[in-house]
Design an enzyme around this catalytic site. Sequence first.
Site, short mmCIF file in Angstrom:
data_model
loop_
_atom_site.label_atom_id
_atom_site.label_comp_id
_atom_site.label_asym_id
_atom_site.label_seq_id
_atom_site.Cartn_x
_atom_site.Cartn_y
_atom_site.Cartn_z
N GLU A 40 0.83 -1.20 0.00
CA GLU A 40 0.00 0.00 0.00
C GLU A 40 0.87 1.26 0.00
O GLU A 40 1.86 1.35 0.73
CB GLU A 40 -0.88 0.00 1.26
CG GLU A 40 -1.74 1.25 1.42
CD GLU A 40 -2.40 1.34 2.79
OE1 GLU A 40 -3.47 1.95 2.88
OE2 GLU A 40 -1.83 0.81 3.77
N LYS A 111 -9.86 2.24 -1.75
CA LYS A 111 -9.97 1.69 -0.39
C LYS A 111 -11.25 2.16 0.28
O LYS A 111 -11.54 3.36 0.34
CB LYS A 111 -8.75 2.14 0.41
CG LYS A 111 -8.64 1.55 1.81
CD LYS A 111 -7.34 2.03 2.44
CE LYS A 111 -7.11 1.52 3.84
NZ LYS A 111 -5.86 2.07 4.42
N CYS A 147 -5.05 -2.90 3.49
CA CYS A 147 -4.63 -2.56 4.85
C CYS A 147 -5.77 -2.57 5.87
O CYS A 147 -6.23 -3.63 6.27
CB CYS A 147 -3.89 -1.22 4.83
SG CYS A 147 -2.83 -0.95 6.27
#
Length: 265
Positions: A40, A111, A147
């Site tokens: 990421e 995300k 994440c």
Amino acid sequence: MRASLIQIAVNEDETVEARRLRAAALVREQAGADLVVLPELWTTGAFAFEEFDAAAEPLRGPTHEAMAKAASDAGVWLHAGSVPERGPDGRLYNTSLVFSPAGDLTAAYRKIHRFGFDKGEAVLMGAGREPVTVPLADTTTLGVATCYDLRFPELFRALVDAGAEILVVPAGWPERRRPHWTLLAQARAVENQAFVLACGTAGTHAGVPQAGHSIVVDPWGEVLAEAGPDEEVLTVEFDPAKVARTREQFPALKDRVLGLEPPRG
């Protein structure tokens, strides 16, 4: 399937452009792999919040160009981690890019769960809305998360419902919460009876030491491979067909009750 997770180090003494060139070279070195994964926000560092705005790029910006060429040169499927994207609406997004072995952009995932609680990424970046899966030819299907998403099992259920058998999670996970990283990667694998490929960064992001320890977990929760704390390429071979065998041998997903139908009355 052979997968290589590139646990690249993000340090302040290296420019974004230099790191982009180095990452592309590392991808090319993985020729012969089927799938390559980067972490990421490896261009800036996941905790370098003050750099997001200046480093933001359009979806088809310099990172797209470099990674598309690297994927094509190596002949691999490439999950190129995520970059700070500046969308057409002017907002910033934490966006992952997935390329085919021909260098075509096959998917982009913004995300959904932003980290920071009322600061950092949570206020600087917009949120994605849609789960994203990527069919790898006729072999298997990737489910894409990033994440902090790892803490939200409902996203992974949605990915599995959409056909995902391999869950790919690039991250910039801090060292101080490394036990959670390993625990959650194994939990997502076991509860979804899927492979989890979780690729973190090494180095230090804006003073925050990174956990490293990229990990590959099979559908029974067994750790197939795990990196150390420093920069390295973690390569592992596994059989995607194990997902179907596991789900047949231990059909827990068929016993799901909640979340499958809207509540009555």
